[in-house]
Design an enzyme around this catalytic site. Structure first.
Site, PDB file in Angstrom:
ATOM      1  N   LYS A 217      21.408 -28.327  13.515  1.00 54.75           N
ATOM      2  CA  LYS A 217      21.079 -28.658  12.127  1.00 54.75           C
ATOM      3  C   LYS A 217      22.012 -27.896  11.181  1.00 54.75           C
ATOM      4  O   LYS A 217      22.601 -28.472  10.288  1.00 54.75           O
ATOM      5  CB  LYS A 217      19.611 -28.304  11.860  1.00 54.75           C
ATOM      6  CG  LYS A 217      19.133 -28.652  10.485  1.00 54.75           C
ATOM      7  CD  LYS A 217      17.641 -28.411  10.348  1.00 54.75           C
ATOM      8  CE  LYS A 217      17.227 -28.459   8.892  1.00 54.75           C
ATOM      9  NZ  LYS A 217      15.829 -28.139   8.692  1.00 54.75           N
TER      10      LYS A 217
ATOM     11  N   GLU B  97      25.129 -19.683  19.625  1.00 62.11           N
ATOM     12  CA  GLU B  97      25.096 -20.198  21.003  1.00 62.11           C
ATOM     13  C   GLU B  97      25.735 -21.581  21.085  1.00 62.11           C
ATOM     14  O   GLU B  97      26.586 -21.849  21.939  1.00 62.11           O
ATOM     15  CB  GLU B  97      23.644 -20.300  21.494  1.00 62.11           C
ATOM     16  CG  GLU B  97      22.945 -18.977  21.689  1.00 62.11           C
ATOM     17  CD  GLU B  97      22.173 -18.512  20.456  1.00 62.11           C
ATOM     18  OE1 GLU B  97      22.573 -18.899  19.327  1.00 62.11           O
ATOM     19  OE2 GLU B  97      21.209 -17.760  20.614  1.00 62.11           O
TER      20      GLU B  97
ATOM     21  N   GLY C 272      13.773 -27.852  12.558  1.00 64.45           N
ATOM     22  CA  GLY C 272      14.382 -27.971  13.887  1.00 64.45           C
ATOM     23  C   GLY C 272      13.381 -28.276  14.981  1.00 64.45           C
ATOM     24  O   GLY C 272      13.589 -29.162  15.817  1.00 64.45           O
ATOM     25  N   ARG C 273      12.243 -27.569  14.979  1.00 63.84           N
ATOM     26  CA  ARG C 273      11.276 -27.756  16.076  1.00 63.84           C
ATOM     27  C   ARG C 273      10.461 -29.035  15.953  1.00 63.84           C
ATOM     28  O   ARG C 273       9.620 -29.316  16.804  1.00 63.84           O
ATOM     29  CB  ARG C 273      10.377 -26.524  16.191  1.00 63.84           C
ATOM     30  CG  ARG C 273       9.668 -26.105  14.928  1.00 63.84           C
ATOM     31  CD  ARG C 273       9.090 -24.699  15.066  1.00 63.84           C
ATOM     32  NE  ARG C 273       8.498 -24.199  13.840  1.00 63.84           N
ATOM     33  CZ  ARG C 273       9.177 -23.568  12.878  1.00 63.84           C
ATOM     34  NH1 ARG C 273      10.470 -23.394  12.998  1.00 63.84           N
ATOM     35  NH2 ARG C 273       8.566 -23.122  11.806  1.00 63.84           N
TER      36      ARG C 273
ATOM     37  N   GLU D 127       6.841 -20.331  16.921  1.00 60.58           N
ATOM     38  CA  GLU D 127       7.789 -20.152  15.817  1.00 60.58           C
ATOM     39  C   GLU D 127       7.098 -20.521  14.495  1.00 60.58           C
ATOM     40  O   GLU D 127       7.414 -19.970  13.442  1.00 60.58           O
ATOM     41  CB  GLU D 127       9.046 -21.017  16.036  1.00 60.58           C
ATOM     42  CG  GLU D 127      10.223 -20.612  15.160  1.00 60.58           C
ATOM     43  CD  GLU D 127      11.558 -21.185  15.628  1.00 60.58           C
ATOM     44  OE1 GLU D 127      12.273 -20.533  16.410  1.00 60.58           O
ATOM     45  OE2 GLU D 127      11.892 -22.319  15.209  1.00 60.58           O
TER      46      GLU D 127
ATOM     47  N   HIS E 193      -2.211 -22.489  42.181  1.00 60.46           N
ATOM     48  CA  HIS E 193      -1.769 -21.590  43.251  1.00 60.46           C
ATOM     49  C   HIS E 193      -0.949 -20.434  42.694  1.00 60.46           C
ATOM     50  O   HIS E 193      -0.269 -19.737  43.437  1.00 60.46           O
ATOM     51  CB  HIS E 193      -0.949 -22.376  44.283  1.00 60.46           C
ATOM     52  CG  HIS E 193      -1.749 -23.463  44.923  1.00 60.46           C
ATOM     53  ND1 HIS E 193      -2.501 -23.274  46.051  1.00 60.46           N
ATOM     54  CD2 HIS E 193      -1.961 -24.750  44.540  1.00 60.46           C
ATOM     55  CE1 HIS E 193      -3.124 -24.402  46.365  1.00 60.46           C
ATOM     56  NE2 HIS E 193      -2.811 -25.317  45.459  1.00 60.46           N
TER      57      HIS E 193
HETATM   58  O1  LIG Z   1      19.818 -26.643  15.045  1.00 58.67           O
HETATM   59  P1  LIG Z   1      20.320 -25.272  14.765  1.00 58.67           P
HETATM   60  O2  LIG Z   1      20.655 -25.058  13.328  1.00 58.67           O
HETATM   61  O3  LIG Z   1      21.484 -24.927  15.666  1.00 58.67           O
HETATM   62  O4  LIG Z   1      19.153 -24.245  15.078  1.00 58.67           O
HETATM   63  C1  LIG Z   1      18.606 -24.117  16.347  1.00 58.67           C
HETATM   64  C2  LIG Z   1      17.298 -23.385  16.333  1.00 58.67           C
HETATM   65  O5  LIG Z   1      17.441 -22.100  15.776  1.00 58.67           O
HETATM   66  C3  LIG Z   1      16.288 -21.746  15.032  1.00 58.67           C
HETATM   67  O6  LIG Z   1      16.618 -21.717  13.691  1.00 58.67           O
HETATM   68  C4  LIG Z   1      15.730 -20.422  15.454  1.00 58.67           C
HETATM   69  O7  LIG Z   1      16.715 -19.502  15.659  1.00 58.67           O
HETATM   70  C5  LIG Z   1      15.283 -22.848  15.332  1.00 58.67           C
HETATM   71  O8  LIG Z   1      14.321 -22.996  14.363  1.00 58.67           O
HETATM   72  C6  LIG Z   1      16.181 -24.015  15.517  1.00 58.67           C
HETATM   73  O9  LIG Z   1      15.540 -25.050  16.180  1.00 58.67           O
END
Ligand SMILES: O=P(O)(O)OC[C@H]1O[C@](O)(CO)[C@@H](O)[C@@H]1O
Length: 521
Positions: free
Chosen positions: A200, A206, A260-261, A346, A377
């Protein structure tokens, strides 16, 4: 209207609930069942292909009445209306919360309609083999690069709807762990692979690190022009997408009003469209939309997300339970818990209320679990005989997809038997040794769904979205921001500099210094 800002503990209903809890805390569910033969049929919501049995909870008729009073007093109904009408209820980020608009077929926003059309055309081209890679071969593999909401939702849906998948191999890369990336790339053919970079913000460390590594790997055997045939992006930051080297033709938008979530219903679901085809993606949206309508229009006493949320408040705030387990009896749903952990934790992991004041009552529940029967289990021993009270949601499907009757009968028998064992235990039974005593009286909800389909999955996911929304309203917190993840991101930057330069002078904490010395040695 903005959200009401009512401290729930100051309401009349809360005071009554506190007293009611003292009066009923020692009641045994086993007795509630024996004393009322119609209990099971009264505490059930039978809606479309969902059957929600919440009779196995430590509640009486009065408990429910008081919980509904609490919902009224904190103005839950008004809050639901504010969300769906697009009020700026995410006040701390000054944003609307309109993921429900992504699946609203009656009042479709023009930008949503346009994006869905683009997703449809794109996924059709890929699935039919018309979209060619730079050497003229059709695409057979899709890799989604994203993290958090830009990964967990699509990954979970693609896994949950595996039965409906086509020939495409769809994979997910999320962790900045280079071993994760290299292991995934090991099996990929760059000529027939298409990467969807989903972020987003398009600033997430990452995702950008992974996308850059993969881009360099791809360019080892291809030219810059070939990028257009193998990389597309989903983002609300189209400028940054361009800088990365993906042009607007290959970009799909996201909007500020979708968190995002809660974004798998948007273009973040592009990998879902590719994996199961656009018509199935639409059925997923349709199912979610049906749950949205149920949530908006149904009186609280018959409203699935509202009832589930209130039960959760009852345990969290009166019984003092800290966690809730989720046990789907379907191996297809093995990624559901991880997905909902982000959604729930979150959203509701907050300790400041909507007035900006510190909170002196419990909020966000810890969500955990695993698929049945495997979980039986693994962790069920603790649920049955441990010292902690853990409410559980059991989820099962009446019909299996592959029709293996013998397996399905055993699967369902186990699910239903567990709910009864947790309820009854060995109550009033002679047991020869204390080690074999089960107290029972352990609460659970059982959600029986006719069949796992895109439609019913859409309903299930929307059900949990609305449950967490109600919880946030009742706890007087803002559920749609996530400031709590920012500090770690900031500190990681300084720590990275310390690692890269092998210099810890800018690090203040002695433990951190020691750890850096160790990893750099
Ligand atoms: O879509 P982006 O901006 O890479 O963010 C990824 C995720 O990082 C967060 O902001 C949390 O670090 C989430 O809320 C979001 O889904």
């Amino acid at each position: 209207m903005l959200l009401p800002k009512i401290n729930p503990t100051t309401t009349k209903a809360w005071k009554k609930l506190t007293q009611h809890f003292e009066e009923t805390r020692n009641l045994k569910m086993q007795d509630l069942f024996s004393n009322d033969v119609s209990r099971a049929s009264k505490k059930v919501i039978d809606w479309e292909d969902f059957y929600v049995d919440y009779s196995k909870n430590r509640i009486t008729h009065e408990t429910l009445t008081l919980l509904f009073e609490l919902a009224e007093e904190v103005k839950l109904k008004e809050a639901i209306t504010s969300q769906f009408e697009g009020e700026t209820i995410n006040e701390t980020e000054d944003r609307k919360v309109l993921h429900t608009a992504l699946r609203d077929f009656n009042n479709r926003k023009p930008e949503v309609a346009e994006t869905l059309q683009k997703m449809k055309l794109f996924s059709e081209e890929i699935i039919k083999g018309n979209w060619k890679g730079h050497t003229g071969k059709s695409i057979d593999t899709i890799v989604n690069i994203g993290i958090g909401g830009s990964d967990l939702g699509p990954d979970m849906v693609v896994e949950s709807l595996r039965y409906y998948r086509n020939h495409l191999n769809v994979q997910f890369i999320s962790n900045v762990d280079g071993d994760h990336v290299m292991e995934t790339l090991k099996g990929l053919n760059p000529e027939t692979t298409l990467f969807i970079v989903v972020s987003k913000t398009f600033t997430t460390q990452e995702t950008l690190t992974n996308a850059n590594t993969i881009r360099s790997w791809f360019l080892e055997n291809a030219s810059e022009e070939a990028i257009a045939k193998h990389f597309v992006a989903v983002s609300s930051n189209l400028e940054a997408v361009k800088t990365f080297g993906i042009d607007s033709e290959n970009s799909f938008p996201m909007w500020e009003w979708v968190g995002g979530r809660f974004s798998l219903w948007s273009a973040v679901g592009l990998s879902i469209c590719c994996a199961i085809g656009f018509p199935n993606f639409e059925k997923l949206l349709q199912g979610a939309n049906e749950m949205d309508t149920h949530f908006q229009d149904t009186p609280f006493s018959e409203n699935i997300p509202v009832v589930l949320a209130l039960l959760s408040i009852w345990y969290n705030n009166f019984y003092g339970t800290e966690t809730e387990a989720l046990v789907p009896y379907s191996q297809y749903l093995n990624k559901l818990v991880a997905y909902l952990q982000q959604g729930v934790m979150e959203s509701n992991g907050k300790s400041i209320d909507r007035n900006g004041e510190p909170i002196n009552y419990q909020t966000g529940t810890i969500v955990w679990g695993g698929t049945g029967t495997n979980a039986q289990h693994a962790f069920f021993q603790l649920v049955h005989q441990g010292t902690k009270l853990i409410p559980i949601d059991f989820i099962c499907f009446s019909k299996s997809l592959h029709g293996k009757e013998d397996h399905q009968n055993k699967l369902l028998a186990n699910c239903i038997a567990q709910t009864e064992a947790l309820l009854n235990g060995t109550y009033k039974k002679e047991v020869e040794t204390p080690f074999k005593v089960f107290d029972g009286n352990k609460p659970s909800n059982t959600i029986v769904i006719k069949k796992l389909t895109p439609n019913s999955l859409g309903k299930l996911l929307a059900m949990y979205e609305h449950k967490l929304f109600c919880q946030g309203i009742l706890w007087n917190i803002f559920s749609f921001d996530q400031w709590g993840v920012e500090l770690g991101k900031k500190l990681a930057k300084t720590t990275l500099t310390a690692i890269e330069t092998n210099n810890t002078t800018m690090i203040n904490n002695s433990s951190t210094k020691g750890l850096l010395k160790k990893v750099n040695s």
